[in-house]
Design a protein around this motif. Structure first.
Motif, mmCIF file in Angstrom:
data_model
loop_
_atom_site.group_PDB
_atom_site.id
_atom_site.type_symbol
_atom_site.label_atom_id
_atom_site.label_comp_id
_atom_site.label_asym_id
_atom_site.label_seq_id
_atom_site.Cartn_x
_atom_site.Cartn_y
_atom_site.Cartn_z
ATOM 1 N N THR A 211 35.899 45.738 31.190
ATOM 2 C CA THR A 211 35.285 45.251 32.433
ATOM 3 C C THR A 211 35.091 43.735 32.360
ATOM 4 O O THR A 211 35.243 43.038 33.374
ATOM 5 C CB THR A 211 33.941 45.942 32.690
ATOM 6 O OG1 THR A 211 32.985 45.582 31.682
ATOM 7 C CG2 THR A 211 34.105 47.456 32.700
ATOM 8 N N LEU A 212 34.759 43.207 31.182
ATOM 9 C CA LEU A 212 34.607 41.764 31.024
ATOM 10 C C LEU A 212 35.949 41.063 31.225
ATOM 11 O O LEU A 212 36.035 40.018 31.884
ATOM 12 C CB LEU A 212 34.052 41.444 29.633
ATOM 13 C CG LEU A 212 32.688 42.037 29.270
ATOM 14 C CD1 LEU A 212 32.341 41.705 27.824
ATOM 15 C CD2 LEU A 212 31.608 41.532 30.202
ATOM 16 N N THR A 213 37.002 41.641 30.641
ATOM 17 C CA THR A 213 38.339 41.061 30.804
ATOM 18 C C THR A 213 38.759 41.065 32.263
ATOM 19 O O THR A 213 39.296 40.070 32.783
ATOM 20 C CB THR A 213 39.353 41.842 29.956
ATOM 21 O OG1 THR A 213 39.000 41.748 28.576
ATOM 22 C CG2 THR A 213 40.765 41.305 30.143
ATOM 23 N N ALA A 214 38.514 42.188 32.944
ATOM 24 C CA ALA A 214 38.882 42.284 34.365
ATOM 25 C C ALA A 214 38.093 41.287 35.201
ATOM 26 O O ALA A 214 38.641 40.665 36.134
ATOM 27 C CB ALA A 214 38.652 43.708 34.855
ATOM 28 N N MET A 215 36.800 41.128 34.917
ATOM 29 C CA MET A 215 35.983 40.167 35.660
ATOM 30 C C MET A 215 36.451 38.747 35.392
ATOM 31 O O MET A 215 36.468 37.900 36.295
ATOM 32 C CB MET A 215 34.510 40.347 35.282
ATOM 33 C CG MET A 215 33.914 41.659 35.784
ATOM 34 S SD MET A 215 32.306 42.055 35.053
ATOM 35 C CE MET A 215 31.293 40.722 35.704
ATOM 36 N N MET A 216 36.839 38.449 34.167
ATOM 37 C CA MET A 216 37.392 37.135 33.823
ATOM 38 C C MET A 216 38.639 36.843 34.655
ATOM 39 O O MET A 216 38.792 35.751 35.221
ATOM 40 C CB MET A 216 37.722 37.100 32.338
ATOM 41 C CG MET A 216 38.361 35.824 31.834
ATOM 42 S SD MET A 216 38.975 36.006 30.124
ATOM 43 C CE MET A 216 40.541 36.862 30.443
ATOM 44 N N ILE A 217 39.523 37.831 34.759
ATOM 45 C CA ILE A 217 40.763 37.649 35.519
ATOM 46 C C ILE A 217 40.455 37.516 37.014
ATOM 47 O O ILE A 217 41.052 36.684 37.717
ATOM 48 C CB ILE A 217 41.713 38.824 35.239
ATOM 49 C CG1 ILE A 217 42.225 38.732 33.792
ATOM 50 C CG2 ILE A 217 42.884 38.844 36.225
ATOM 51 C CD1 ILE A 217 43.019 39.933 33.335
ATOM 52 N N ALA A 218 39.524 38.329 37.516
ATOM 53 C CA ALA A 218 39.149 38.223 38.928
ATOM 54 C C ALA A 218 38.557 36.855 39.235
ATOM 55 O O ALA A 218 38.815 36.273 40.304
ATOM 56 C CB ALA A 218 38.151 39.332 39.277
ATOM 57 N N ASP A 219 37.765 36.325 38.303
ATOM 58 C CA ASP A 219 37.165 34.994 38.506
ATOM 59 C C ASP A 219 38.241 33.916 38.514
ATOM 60 O O ASP A 219 38.197 32.982 39.324
ATOM 61 C CB ASP A 219 36.140 34.733 37.407
ATOM 62 C CG ASP A 219 35.346 33.466 37.642
ATOM 63 O OD1 ASP A 219 34.668 33.381 38.699
ATOM 64 O OD2 ASP A 219 35.394 32.563 36.786
ATOM 65 N N LEU B 148 38.132 31.690 26.558
ATOM 66 C CA LEU B 148 38.212 31.854 28.008
ATOM 67 C C LEU B 148 37.175 32.846 28.509
ATOM 68 O O LEU B 148 36.540 32.637 29.548
ATOM 69 C CB LEU B 148 39.622 32.315 28.398
ATOM 70 C CG LEU B 148 39.905 32.427 29.894
ATOM 71 C CD1 LEU B 148 39.734 31.087 30.597
ATOM 72 C CD2 LEU B 148 41.315 32.983 30.131
ATOM 73 N N LEU B 149 36.997 33.937 27.766
ATOM 74 C CA LEU B 149 35.987 34.924 28.154
ATOM 75 C C LEU B 149 34.594 34.300 28.151
ATOM 76 O O LEU B 149 33.794 34.531 29.066
ATOM 77 C CB LEU B 149 36.037 36.110 27.195
ATOM 78 C CG LEU B 149 35.037 37.237 27.482
ATOM 79 C CD1 LEU B 149 35.371 37.935 28.791
ATOM 80 C CD2 LEU B 149 35.011 38.244 26.332
ATOM 81 N N LYS B 150 34.310 33.519 27.121
ATOM 82 C CA LYS B 150 33.007 32.871 27.037
ATOM 83 C C LYS B 150 32.804 31.912 28.207
ATOM 84 O O LYS B 150 31.736 31.896 28.838
ATOM 85 C CB LYS B 150 32.881 32.129 25.709
ATOM 86 C CG LYS B 150 31.543 31.441 25.502
ATOM 87 C CD LYS B 150 31.460 30.793 24.124
ATOM 88 C CE LYS B 150 30.102 30.127 23.922
ATOM 89 N NZ LYS B 150 30.011 29.496 22.574
ATOM 90 N N GLU B 151 33.818 31.120 28.517
ATOM 91 C CA GLU B 151 33.706 30.129 29.580
ATOM 92 C C GLU B 151 33.522 30.764 30.952
ATOM 93 O O GLU B 151 32.693 30.317 31.763
ATOM 94 C CB GLU B 151 34.960 29.251 29.588
ATOM 95 C CG GLU B 151 35.019 28.244 30.729
ATOM 96 C CD GLU B 151 36.372 27.555 30.807
ATOM 97 O OE1 GLU B 151 37.111 27.784 31.782
ATOM 98 O OE2 GLU B 151 36.695 26.812 29.853
ATOM 99 N N ARG B 152 34.269 31.843 31.215
ATOM 100 C CA ARG B 152 34.312 32.406 32.556
ATOM 101 C C ARG B 152 33.248 33.467 32.835
ATOM 102 O O ARG B 152 32.818 33.627 33.968
ATOM 103 C CB ARG B 152 35.704 33.004 32.803
ATOM 104 C CG ARG B 152 36.781 31.970 33.025
ATOM 105 C CD ARG B 152 36.678 31.383 34.421
ATOM 106 N NE ARG B 152 37.517 30.214 34.616
ATOM 107 C CZ ARG B 152 37.738 29.665 35.816
ATOM 108 N NH1 ARG B 152 37.178 30.199 36.897
ATOM 109 N NH2 ARG B 152 38.487 28.599 35.925
ATOM 110 N N VAL B 153 32.836 34.211 31.813
ATOM 111 C CA VAL B 153 31.928 35.340 32.044
ATOM 112 C C VAL B 153 30.659 35.250 31.202
ATOM 113 O O VAL B 153 29.544 35.319 31.731
ATOM 114 C CB VAL B 153 32.640 36.684 31.772
ATOM 115 C CG1 VAL B 153 31.675 37.852 31.994
ATOM 116 C CG2 VAL B 153 33.861 36.839 32.662
#
Length: 477
Positions: free
Chosen positions: A86-94, A206-211
């Motif tokens: 879900t974190l990966t998907a939210m990162m991509i959606a963002d 990237l995950l840290k930066e975006r989510v």
């Protein structure tokens, strides 16, 4: 002599009772909200869980509790497994909302090495909604398959794969049923690496930066291959109590391998998703039919439960289980983290007010629990079944095999669901057979008088194989 053998048997019996695979139960220590902790104990199974951390959200208010063998706080890290999707998907959606990429982008546009392959033609949206038709979790060739099989016994990390090796697996992967929902770790991992390539940053950064940073999730980390768990982490165990190795895999990190988080962090995540303020929160909304009334958004599943629509994702590694879910209509959310391989979905749903039954005891599980001891019983009574041709060489061989089988049963048996008495009975028979053989040792011939040469080869190979079997389930690969 008889007194000496009786003493040997007594010592063996005591030792077996001590090392019997008594499964864990939730520890006695409680932290945080005492009512929530009591509710967790009331809804949890009596065996199979050791330490657990829980967060209950009601209209933005968060209650937190921990139970376990030691103080489990809201900041105690647990492996969260596939909740990471879900974190990966939210990162991509963002990233899509900011125009860095598009959900309709084919993977080959971001990862040129996959150009012209079936996986390369899949879109990011298909990957994070499990509709790309990719296999679940390729292990990295024949050697990887062997490693995965042995990890079921040894508890070792089954997928120590780099991002490059996962991309190579994707390049040769066959696609079946594109468009239909079929769960794939490979698909979400591929999406995470593709997004990281487009952004020009490693996936963890990237995950840290975006989510993570926008939500204040400072306790969530992505462990690299072979890295130690975060300080104070709840180390993983089988549901029968045996410790296992945490999973780490740079290749499968976007799918949840090697990711640790806390109840406090995940409560921030759920609050942001429920309120619609988290980066990429729109990805939780259902978009595609997943069958049986279930729908899927970007990684998030939405399932009808007890007249309610529960949006959720769970996670599982070799020795941890997790669940994150919410009811958008009521604003309620639940997080349950555990450091054993005992599912917590039903526990979490009951804490959310959904009447959910625990999965029934399956026939394969029942068979595994009973078959091992039966095999051991057969192998351990060599003085009885070989009474006409018992010899020292064969007795040593039988004892080695019995010990290996007992060990395998001890490590892998589902003792959290079944009583340990079958194992203890088999182990007691083994101890009795050892005592009987020792009592007759001086009268026994060294080897079979009928075919001594062939017996040497047979027993030698058998002993070598039993030693290899013991090593395979003990030494991590």
């Amino acid at each position: 002599m008889k007194n000496g053998l009786a003493l040997v048997f007594a010592v063996l019996a005591v030792a077996l009772a001590i090392i019997s695979p008594w499964p864990p139960g939730l520890g006695e220590t409680t932290t945080g909200d005492t009512r929530l902790a009591a509710a967790l104990r009331d809804t949890a199974p009596s065996t199979g869980l050791r330490d657990a951390s829980v967060a209950l959200i009601e209209n933005g208010t968060v209650r937190l509790a921990g139970v376990g063998d030691r103080p489990i706080t809201p900041e105690t890290p647990f492996e969260i497994g596939s909740i990471t999707k879900t974190l990966t998907a939210m990162m991509i959606a963002d990233l899509a909302e900011d125009g860095v990429l598009r959900l309709s982008d084919p993977v080959e546009a971001l990862l040129p090495e996959l150009k012209g392959t079936p996986a390369g033609r899949a879109t990011l949206e298909e990957l994070v909604s499990h509709r790309a038709g990719l296999p679940k979790t390729p292990a990295g060739g024949p050697q990887g398959v062997i490693r995965v099989v042995l990890s079921n016994f040894s508890g070792a990390n089954p997928y120590p794969l780099s991002a490059e090796s996962v991309l190579r697996e994707a390049a040769t992967a066959e696609v079946e049923g594109r468009g239909a929902v079929a769960y794939s770790n490979l698909g979400v991992a591929l999406a995470g690496h593709a997004a990281a390539r487009r952004a020009g940053k490693p996936y963890p950064d990237l995950l840290k930066e975006r989510v993570l940073a926008p939500l204040g999730m400072t306790g969530t980390v992505v462990a690299g291959l072979g890295e130690e768990p975060p300080p104070g982490g709840a180390l993983p165990h089988r549901a029968n109590g045996h410790p296992v190795t945490p999973w780490t895999s740079p290749g499968y990190s976007p799918a949840g391998f090697g990711v640790w988080s806390t109840a406090s962090d995940l409560a921030r995540l759920l609050n942001g998703v429920i309120a619609g303020t988290a980066p990429g929160a729109g990805g939780a909304k259902p978009r595609f039919d997943a069958g049986s009334g279930e729908r899927i958004g970007l990684a998030w599943f939405t399932t009808p439960k007890g007249g309610r629509q529960i949006t959720w994702h769970n996670g599982g590694t070799g020795g941890s289980r997790s669940f994150a879910g919410f009811d958008a209509a009521t604003g309620q959310g639940i997080i349950v983290l555990s450091n054993t391989a005992q599912d917590v979905d039903a526990v979490a749903l009951r804490l959310l007010g959904v009447d959910e039954e625990d999965p029934s005891l399956s026939l394969p599980l029942l068979g595994l629990g009973i078959l091992w001891p039966l095999i051991v019983v057969y192998a351990s009574i060599s003085p009885i079944r070989r009474v006409g041709d018992l010899n020292r060489l064969q007795a040593v061989n039988d004892a080695a095999w019995s010990a290996v089988l007992l060990y395998l049963a001890w490590v892998t048996g589902p003792w959290e669901r079944l009583t340990v008495l079958p194992w203890l009975a088999a182990a007691s028979l083994f101890a009795a057979s050892v005592v009987i053989v020792l009592g007759r040792w001086r009268q026994l011939p060294a080897m079979s008088e009928r075919a001594p040469g062939s017996q040497r080869w047979s027993v030698g190979l058998s002993l070598a194989f039993s030693a290899l079997a013991a090593a395979a389930v003990t030494i991590p690969m």
